[in-house]
Design a protein around this motif. Sequence first.
Motif, short mmCIF file in Angstrom:
data_model
loop_
_atom_site.label_atom_id
_atom_site.label_comp_id
_atom_site.label_asym_id
_atom_site.label_seq_id
_atom_site.Cartn_x
_atom_site.Cartn_y
_atom_site.Cartn_z
N UNK A 51 0.79 -1.24 0.00
CA UNK A 51 0.00 0.00 0.00
C UNK A 51 0.82 1.29 0.00
N UNK A 52 2.15 1.15 -0.04
CA UNK A 52 2.97 2.37 -0.02
C UNK A 52 2.91 3.11 -1.35
N UNK A 53 2.86 4.43 -1.32
CA UNK A 53 2.96 5.20 -2.57
C UNK A 53 4.36 5.01 -3.19
N UNK A 54 4.40 4.85 -4.51
CA UNK A 54 5.68 4.60 -5.18
C UNK A 54 5.79 5.45 -6.44
N UNK A 55 7.02 5.51 -6.96
CA UNK A 55 7.24 6.21 -8.23
C UNK A 55 6.85 5.34 -9.41
N UNK A 56 7.26 4.07 -9.33
CA UNK A 56 6.98 3.15 -10.44
C UNK A 56 6.41 1.84 -9.91
N UNK A 57 5.30 1.41 -10.50
CA UNK A 57 4.79 0.07 -10.20
C UNK A 57 4.89 -0.79 -11.45
N UNK A 58 5.46 -1.98 -11.27
CA UNK A 58 5.41 -2.98 -12.33
C UNK A 58 4.27 -3.91 -11.97
N UNK A 59 3.38 -4.16 -12.93
CA UNK A 59 2.21 -4.97 -12.60
C UNK A 59 2.18 -6.21 -13.48
N UNK A 60 2.17 -7.36 -12.80
CA UNK A 60 2.05 -8.65 -13.48
C UNK A 60 0.63 -9.17 -13.26
N UNK A 61 0.07 -9.86 -14.25
CA UNK A 61 -1.21 -10.52 -14.05
C UNK A 61 -2.39 -9.76 -14.62
N UNK A 62 -3.49 -10.50 -14.79
CA UNK A 62 -4.70 -9.88 -15.36
C UNK A 62 -5.68 -9.56 -14.24
N UNK A 63 -6.71 -8.85 -14.60
CA UNK A 63 -7.78 -8.53 -13.65
C UNK A 63 -8.89 -9.53 -13.89
N UNK A 64 -9.15 -10.42 -12.90
CA UNK A 64 -10.16 -11.44 -13.15
C UNK A 64 -11.12 -11.65 -11.97
N UNK A 65 -10.93 -10.88 -10.88
CA UNK A 65 -11.87 -10.99 -9.76
C UNK A 65 -12.31 -9.60 -9.32
N UNK A 66 -13.44 -9.51 -8.63
CA UNK A 66 -13.86 -8.19 -8.13
C UNK A 66 -12.79 -7.57 -7.23
N UNK A 67 -12.12 -8.41 -6.46
CA UNK A 67 -11.08 -7.91 -5.57
C UNK A 67 -9.91 -7.32 -6.37
N UNK A 68 -9.59 -7.96 -7.51
CA UNK A 68 -8.53 -7.44 -8.39
C UNK A 68 -8.85 -6.00 -8.82
N UNK A 69 -10.13 -5.74 -9.10
CA UNK A 69 -10.50 -4.40 -9.57
C UNK A 69 -10.19 -3.35 -8.51
N UNK A 70 -10.60 -3.66 -7.27
CA UNK A 70 -10.34 -2.70 -6.19
C UNK A 70 -8.85 -2.49 -6.00
N UNK A 78 -1.67 4.86 -5.99
CA UNK A 78 -0.40 4.93 -5.25
C UNK A 78 0.82 5.06 -6.14
N UNK A 79 0.65 5.01 -7.48
CA UNK A 79 1.82 4.95 -8.37
C UNK A 79 1.87 6.17 -9.28
N UNK A 80 3.07 6.77 -9.36
CA UNK A 80 3.21 7.85 -10.33
C UNK A 80 3.18 7.27 -11.75
N UNK A 81 3.91 6.15 -11.96
CA UNK A 81 3.92 5.48 -13.26
C UNK A 81 3.53 4.02 -13.07
N UNK A 82 2.70 3.53 -13.96
CA UNK A 82 2.28 2.13 -13.87
C UNK A 82 2.65 1.41 -15.17
N UNK A 83 3.45 0.37 -15.04
CA UNK A 83 3.91 -0.40 -16.20
C UNK A 83 3.33 -1.80 -16.11
N UNK A 84 2.54 -2.21 -17.11
CA UNK A 84 2.04 -3.58 -17.07
C UNK A 84 3.00 -4.47 -17.84
N UNK A 85 3.35 -5.59 -17.23
CA UNK A 85 4.34 -6.48 -17.85
C UNK A 85 3.76 -7.88 -18.07
#
Lengths: 262, 374
Positions: A51-70, A78-85
């Motif tokens: 939950x910490x605010x960050x400059x860059x988030x790398x995100x792995x994985x798809x969104x497939x549950x209601x919890x994922x959406x939240x 929390x992220x200045x830049x979000x990179x999906x990988x």
Amino acid sequence: MATDKPKLAVHKFSSCDGCQLALLNLGEPLLALPGLVDIVHFAEAGPNSPDQPVDISLVEGSVSTPEDIQRIQQVRQNSKLLVSIGACATSGGLQALANFANRHEWMASIYTDPENIEVLNSSDPISKHVKVDLQIQGCPVNSAQVIGALRDLLSGVAPRPEVHSVCMECKRKGVICTMVTKGEPCMGPVTLAGCGALCPAAGRGCYGCYGPAEQLNDRSIAERFEQLGLDAQAVLRRFRFIANSAAGFKTASEGLRGDTDG
Amino acid sequence: MQQSAKIERQPGFLPRSDFQKLLDGIVQSGYQLLGPVVKDGAIQLMQISDVTQLAKGLTNEQQPGHYRLQQTAGERLFDWNHGPQGLKPLCFAPHEVLWVEQKDPLSFTTRLPDVKPTAVLGVRGCDLSALAIQDRHFLHAAGADPHYRQRRERLLLIGIDCAHSAESCFCASTGDGPSVNQAVDIGLSELDDGFLVWSGSDQGEAVLQRLDLATAQTQQLEQMEGQTEQAAREQQRQLPKPEELIRLYQRLEHAHWQQVADRCLGCGNCTAVCPTCFCYDTQHEVSLDGLSAQNVRQWDSCFSASHSSMGAFKVRGNILSRYRQWLTHKLAGWQEQQGRIGCTGCGRCITWCPVGIDLTKEADAILWEGSLDE
Ligand code: SF4
Ligand code: SF4
Ligand code: SF4
Ligand code: SF4
């Protein structure tokens, strides 16, 4: 331990962890990384402060549950830049194959209490739910590409996108074309470079796991696959595999004659 | 424009059983020897020292999008034509570091390749012509390319006449084969019982001095000529003449471009196997700590988005415009820029195109079918 280094988080959504493992497999650059950024969250490697605010988030994985959406909305905030990988984060992943079927019927036929499983109706790329600043395709991602992009972002420049087909990687490496010499139905001509022509170098056709190339002539390659002996279903499955819901491959498979199951 | 073997050659004869002596002579003269071997189902240039490593008794089936090697009943070492690459990767490396830089203190250091003197055995006429085109581009244009030059200057070229053509070959119509009429260090023509051998440079002569060549018989010289003439007659494809090809520029809106674009995958294989294509791209690879970087050059292609991108704008944003760029530049634009067409008739772009697009057919259709919009 507060420092003024940029903060980095690596988040996991619906995925196999393969992209995180690819990062962990980096070797030497991985050792240099903590000198440049504070890795505040990377559960696979240890740090665990999602939950910490960050400059860059790398995100792995798809969104497939209601919890994922939240959670992805939280990560975005929390992220200045979000990179999906990876294929899951950029196109929904292998699990998006269920988007082409009735997943509730499937679950009912497999699980005794399917009502205990909470899933969305589709497995989607991160970009369907939040703004994404950069996408890096691949299954798993080429970790050198991720590190290259990180370096660019830390320097404040836009990373250069990969634009070539897998074929160009074959030719630069001197890999002999499996399609031309063996009649292998190879997805390389319509697949984005990045893997280093891994499959053709092993003598097999490319499976297209890096997703659609910048130009995608699906009809022509489908016709070629048929000439090489694939039936319509088999041709369809070439597109409907790891990057099945990447825009170009999805449209391609929906337009093919073998599309009987969805 | 067809060439025959009637050139200034004064060959001697080397019996087949003595061919190893030529290889030994090359190696003993201080060269690493690259020769044609079979690897992964195709002819490739690999380091060799022994005649048994060569692609003996093989011929090649080369058709649009199709390459297979086949056994022959014979003993010949050069009955095939070529594999996916000519000399291009040996001088114009597919991927190389041009220079490295350090941030503190700021420095730039050129990285020149460390290349041994290299002899290449079995170079075809089409590839020798292509090398001359690449030389003109990389060496003779203002500011020679040091990386290319470093490799090029260390090459010893051993050419070979083609006694057969592959189905994709059309060098007779471009004037670049099937016989070796270009400058070589050593020339070869393979006969049933051995080789006619001649030198074309002091370095080549020094190698041949080590051999005891017999005088060539008239009948052997006739066989040499007859074979290349036969190889030229076998060719089923041809390119229109240069002055006709120039007219491609008057047919930029021809409907056939779309028909090619419907088949073309935009993959870039044709440009990567073409022995004359010279486009590249350079990228800065910065170390993770940001303290050093290397400037890397790699083969690019007019079929890739980077080739025509101007920031966010792509000049050629679709396959049609990219194929049109490739064909018009190679067959028309080069005439003005390089003094000749950019095609030497090797046929590789036809063989190694995954969907078998054939530039000779496309050029014909665009030049001769439909009405002229001039
Ligand atoms: S093996 Fe596949 S990826 Fe490689 S050049 Fe051939 S078609 Fe392209
Ligand atoms: S254009 Fe095709 S046939 Fe002509 S030199 Fe290039 S690869 Fe060979
Ligand atoms: S194009 Fe001509 S010179 Fe080249 S391999 Fe074919 S026959 Fe030989
Ligand atoms: S002509 Fe063939 S090899 Fe060239 S880009 Fe098109 S499909 Fe690829």
